[in-house]
Write a protein that holds these residues in place. Structure first.
Motif, PDB file in Angstrom:
ATOM      1  N   SER A  30       0.817  -1.222   0.000  1.00  0.00           N
ATOM      2  CA  SER A  30       0.000   0.000   0.000  1.00  0.00           C
ATOM      3  C   SER A  30       0.849   1.271   0.000  1.00  0.00           C
ATOM      4  CB  SER A  30      -0.953   0.003   1.194  1.00  0.00           C
ATOM      5  OG  SER A  30      -0.218  -0.017   2.407  1.00  0.00           O
ATOM      6  N   SER A  31       2.135   1.152   0.339  1.00  0.00           N
ATOM      7  CA  SER A  31       3.002   2.330   0.332  1.00  0.00           C
ATOM      8  C   SER A  31       3.549   2.637  -1.068  1.00  0.00           C
ATOM      9  CB  SER A  31       4.158   2.159   1.324  1.00  0.00           C
ATOM     10  OG  SER A  31       5.044   1.149   0.889  1.00  0.00           O
ATOM     11  N   ALA A  32       3.312   1.754  -2.014  1.00  0.00           N
ATOM     12  CA  ALA A  32       3.768   1.997  -3.392  1.00  0.00           C
ATOM     13  C   ALA A  32       2.906   3.069  -4.048  1.00  0.00           C
ATOM     14  CB  ALA A  32       3.694   0.707  -4.206  1.00  0.00           C
ATOM     15  N   LYS A  33       3.545   3.906  -4.831  1.00  0.00           N
ATOM     16  CA  LYS A  33       2.818   4.949  -5.559  1.00  0.00           C
ATOM     17  C   LYS A  33       2.020   4.326  -6.702  1.00  0.00           C
ATOM     18  CE  LYS A  33       5.006   9.062  -5.828  1.00  0.00           C
ATOM     19  NZ  LYS A  33       6.104   9.989  -6.157  1.00  0.00           N
ATOM     20  N   ASN A  34       2.588   3.340  -7.338  1.00  0.00           N
ATOM     21  CA  ASN A  34       1.904   2.503  -8.323  1.00  0.00           C
ATOM     22  C   ASN A  34       2.796   1.313  -8.628  1.00  0.00           C
ATOM     23  OD1 ASN A  34       3.822   3.623 -10.066  1.00  0.00           O
ATOM     24  ND2 ASN A  34       2.365   4.119 -11.659  1.00  0.00           N
ATOM     25  N   TYR A  35       2.303   0.411  -9.454  1.00  0.00           N
ATOM     26  CA  TYR A  35       3.087  -0.768  -9.804  1.00  0.00           C
ATOM     27  C   TYR A  35       2.654  -1.293 -11.161  1.00  0.00           C
ATOM     28  CZ  TYR A  35      -0.918  -3.649  -8.509  1.00  0.00           C
ATOM     29  OH  TYR A  35      -2.163  -4.217  -8.431  1.00  0.00           O
ATOM     30  N   THR A  36       3.521  -2.117 -11.731  1.00  0.00           N
ATOM     31  CA  THR A  36       3.244  -2.784 -12.998  1.00  0.00           C
ATOM     32  C   THR A  36       3.717  -4.223 -12.880  1.00  0.00           C
ATOM     33  OG1 THR A  36       3.542  -0.745 -14.257  1.00  0.00           O
ATOM     34  CG2 THR A  36       3.745  -2.795 -15.469  1.00  0.00           C
ATOM     35  N   THR A  37       2.878  -5.157 -13.318  1.00  0.00           N
ATOM     36  CA  THR A  37       3.249  -6.568 -13.312  1.00  0.00           C
ATOM     37  C   THR A  37       3.399  -7.052 -14.741  1.00  0.00           C
ATOM     38  OG1 THR A  37       2.125  -6.966 -11.215  1.00  0.00           O
ATOM     39  CG2 THR A  37       2.550  -8.895 -12.602  1.00  0.00           C
ATOM     40  N   PHE A  38       4.491  -7.737 -14.984  1.00  0.00           N
ATOM     41  CA  PHE A  38       4.783  -8.332 -16.290  1.00  0.00           C
ATOM     42  C   PHE A  38       4.549  -9.831 -16.139  1.00  0.00           C
ATOM     43  CE2 PHE A  38       7.157  -4.468 -15.754  1.00  0.00           C
ATOM     44  CZ  PHE A  38       6.863  -3.778 -16.919  1.00  0.00           C
ATOM     45  N   GLN A  39       3.364 -10.270 -16.520  1.00  0.00           N
ATOM     46  CA  GLN A  39       2.934 -11.642 -16.315  1.00  0.00           C
ATOM     47  C   GLN A  39       3.481 -12.557 -17.411  1.00  0.00           C
ATOM     48  OE1 GLN A  39       1.062 -12.501 -13.521  1.00  0.00           O
ATOM     49  NE2 GLN A  39       1.617 -14.562 -14.128  1.00  0.00           N
ATOM     50  N   GLY A  40       4.545 -13.293 -17.068  1.00  0.00           N
ATOM     51  CA  GLY A  40       5.110 -14.283 -17.970  1.00  0.00           C
ATOM     52  C   GLY A  40       5.919 -13.744 -19.130  1.00  0.00           C
ATOM     53  N   SER A  41       6.004 -12.440 -19.263  1.00  0.00           N
ATOM     54  CA  SER A  41       6.635 -11.868 -20.461  1.00  0.00           C
ATOM     55  C   SER A  41       7.947 -11.135 -20.201  1.00  0.00           C
ATOM     56  CB  SER A  41       5.668 -10.881 -21.109  1.00  0.00           C
ATOM     57  OG  SER A  41       5.405  -9.821 -20.207  1.00  0.00           O
ATOM     58  N   PHE A  42       8.321 -10.975 -18.951  1.00  0.00           N
ATOM     59  CA  PHE A  42       9.464 -10.119 -18.662  1.00  0.00           C
ATOM     60  C   PHE A  42      10.771 -10.636 -19.249  1.00  0.00           C
ATOM     61  CE2 PHE A  42       9.316 -12.965 -15.058  1.00  0.00           C
ATOM     62  CZ  PHE A  42      10.633 -13.192 -14.714  1.00  0.00           C
ATOM     63  N   MET A  43      10.944 -11.940 -19.328  1.00  0.00           N
ATOM     64  CA  MET A  43      12.171 -12.483 -19.910  1.00  0.00           C
ATOM     65  C   MET A  43      12.203 -12.244 -21.422  1.00  0.00           C
ATOM     66  SD  MET A  43      12.752 -16.006 -17.822  1.00  0.00           S
ATOM     67  CE  MET A  43      12.554 -16.041 -16.055  1.00  0.00           C
ATOM     68  N   GLY A  44      11.063 -12.328 -22.057  1.00  0.00           N
ATOM     69  CA  GLY A  44      10.978 -12.026 -23.487  1.00  0.00           C
ATOM     70  C   GLY A  44      11.275 -10.564 -23.753  1.00  0.00           C
ATOM     71  N   LEU A  45      10.737  -9.698 -22.934  1.00  0.00           N
ATOM     72  CA  LEU A  45      10.981  -8.266 -23.075  1.00  0.00           C
ATOM     73  C   LEU A  45      12.464  -7.961 -22.884  1.00  0.00           C
ATOM     74  CD1 LEU A  45       9.769  -5.475 -23.512  1.00  0.00           C
ATOM     75  CD2 LEU A  45       9.232  -5.399 -21.073  1.00  0.00           C
ATOM     76  N   GLU A  46      13.062  -8.541 -21.863  1.00  0.00           N
ATOM     77  CA  GLU A  46      14.491  -8.360 -21.602  1.00  0.00           C
ATOM     78  C   GLU A  46      15.322  -8.851 -22.788  1.00  0.00           C
ATOM     79  OE1 GLU A  46      16.772  -9.105 -17.596  1.00  0.00           O
ATOM     80  OE2 GLU A  46      16.510 -11.010 -18.661  1.00  0.00           O
ATOM     81  N   TYR A  47      14.964 -10.001 -23.335  1.00  0.00           N
ATOM     82  CA  TYR A  47      15.689 -10.570 -24.476  1.00  0.00           C
ATOM     83  C   TYR A  47      15.606  -9.641 -25.688  1.00  0.00           C
ATOM     84  CZ  TYR A  47      17.086 -13.867 -28.113  1.00  0.00           C
ATOM     85  OH  TYR A  47      17.728 -14.478 -29.171  1.00  0.00           O
ATOM     86  N   ILE A  48      14.414  -9.163 -25.981  1.00  0.00           N
ATOM     87  CA  ILE A  48      14.215  -8.317 -27.157  1.00  0.00           C
ATOM     88  C   ILE A  48      14.949  -6.989 -26.996  1.00  0.00           C
ATOM     89  CG2 ILE A  48      12.457  -6.982 -28.411  1.00  0.00           C
ATOM     90  CD1 ILE A  48      10.605  -9.469 -27.955  1.00  0.00           C
ATOM     91  N   LEU A  49      14.889  -6.394 -25.811  1.00  0.00           N
ATOM     92  CA  LEU A  49      15.592  -5.130 -25.580  1.00  0.00           C
ATOM     93  C   LEU A  49      17.106  -5.310 -25.673  1.00  0.00           C
ATOM     94  CD1 LEU A  49      13.508  -3.679 -22.614  1.00  0.00           C
ATOM     95  CD2 LEU A  49      13.605  -2.786 -24.958  1.00  0.00           C
ATOM     96  N   SER A  50      17.609  -6.479 -25.297  1.00  0.00           N
ATOM     97  CA  SER A  50      19.055  -6.745 -25.319  1.00  0.00           C
ATOM     98  C   SER A  50      19.571  -7.134 -26.696  1.00  0.00           C
ATOM     99  CB  SER A  50      19.396  -7.871 -24.332  1.00  0.00           C
ATOM    100  OG  SER A  50      19.087  -7.475 -23.018  1.00  0.00           O
ATOM    101  N   LYS A  51      18.680  -7.542 -27.547  1.00  0.00           N
ATOM    102  CA  LYS A  51      19.048  -8.050 -28.871  1.00  0.00           C
ATOM    103  C   LYS A  51      19.843  -7.012 -29.669  1.00  0.00           C
ATOM    104  CE  LYS A  51      16.613 -10.316 -32.683  1.00  0.00           C
ATOM    105  NZ  LYS A  51      15.275 -10.746 -33.117  1.00  0.00           N
ATOM    106  N   GLY A  52      21.058  -7.404 -30.058  1.00  0.00           N
ATOM    107  CA  GLY A  52      21.912  -6.539 -30.861  1.00  0.00           C
ATOM    108  C   GLY A  52      22.613  -5.425 -30.102  1.00  0.00           C
ATOM    109  N   GLN A  53      22.545  -5.447 -28.769  1.00  0.00           N
ATOM    110  CA  GLN A  53      23.149  -4.384 -27.960  1.00  0.00           C
ATOM    111  C   GLN A  53      24.561  -4.769 -27.512  1.00  0.00           C
ATOM    112  OE1 GLN A  53      21.550  -1.482 -27.578  1.00  0.00           O
ATOM    113  NE2 GLN A  53      19.816  -2.326 -28.717  1.00  0.00           N
ATOM    114  N   ASP A  54      25.349  -3.770 -27.158  1.00  0.00           N
ATOM    115  CA  ASP A  54      26.687  -4.035 -26.629  1.00  0.00           C
ATOM    116  C   ASP A  54      26.573  -4.498 -25.172  1.00  0.00           C
ATOM    117  OD1 ASP A  54      26.458  -1.743 -24.940  1.00  0.00           O
ATOM    118  OD2 ASP A  54      27.344  -0.466 -26.478  1.00  0.00           O
ATOM    119  N   ILE A  55      27.684  -4.937 -24.617  1.00  0.00           N
ATOM    120  CA  ILE A  55      27.687  -5.525 -23.275  1.00  0.00           C
ATOM    121  C   ILE A  55      27.221  -4.532 -22.213  1.00  0.00           C
ATOM    122  CG2 ILE A  55      29.184  -6.466 -21.450  1.00  0.00           C
ATOM    123  CD1 ILE A  55      30.788  -7.818 -23.721  1.00  0.00           C
ATOM    124  N   SER A  56      27.681  -3.287 -22.265  1.00  0.00           N
ATOM    125  CA  SER A  56      27.295  -2.321 -21.233  1.00  0.00           C
ATOM    126  C   SER A  56      25.795  -2.014 -21.295  1.00  0.00           C
ATOM    127  CB  SER A  56      28.117  -1.038 -21.333  1.00  0.00           C
ATOM    128  OG  SER A  56      27.896  -0.397 -22.566  1.00  0.00           O
TER     129      SER A  56
END
Length: 177
Positions: A30-56
């Protein structure tokens, strides 16, 4: 039930109170200002955002759902693996994104567009690489999950919560399970 990641936006004041607590930090949702839940997709999102990126860049993207910083974990390394898991599951460790990391993430996410995510989405590639839940597909119907539409919606949610946290100088608590 699938794995999910929830990001809770926490005010700077709330964070400081938890940080200076003598006991284990006890986070009240209840102390959170708001929140977002990534149901089952967060690893896919992370993979897609990382695709073709440098190490840093990949390292900063990985911090979204796997932050390096935590509250309450000072002595966690001295515990057995079983005790560490219990400590984490009971809320004894709270992983978070600090304001500097949030600012970096906001700048990085601003370089991505929905079109970039659409272009990088490949259901077969996600499945072939074992990206959870490994049931990605190309049926983009509104009643279907684990598709391009789902990833794009989550991308927009991620950009929103990161941007709001940056604007208000907030922290983000990250819970994955």
């Amino acid at each position: 039930m699938s794995q999910s990641a929830t990001l809770y936006r926490i005010s700077n004041d709330t964070f400081r109170q938890l940080e200076t607590s003598a006991d284990r930090p006890q986070f009240e949702i209840s102390s959170a200002k708001n929140y977002t839940t990534f149901q089952g997709s967060f690893m896919g999102l992370e993979y897609i955002l990382s695709k073709g990126q440098d190490i840093s860049t990949t390292e900063i993207i990985n911090e979204i759902f796997n932050p390096k910083k935590s509250l309450g974990g000072q002595d966690i390394e001295k515990l057995s693996l079983e005790e560490q898991m219990e400590f984490y599951e009971n809320g004894g460790v709270i992983y978070y994104l600090d304001t500097t990391t949030i600012s970096k993430l906001n700048n990085l996410l601003d370089t991505f567009s929905e079109a970039d995510i659409q272009t990088k989405y490949d259901a077969n590639e996600l499945n072939d690489n074992g990206i959870y839940p490994a049931v990605w597909h190309n049926d983009n119907s509104p009643d279907q999950a684990y598709n391009k539409r789902h990833i794009i919606e989550d991308f927009k949610e991620l950009k929103t919560i990161i941007n709001q946290a940056r604007e208000d100088n907030d922290y983000i608590f990250v819970f994955v399970g």
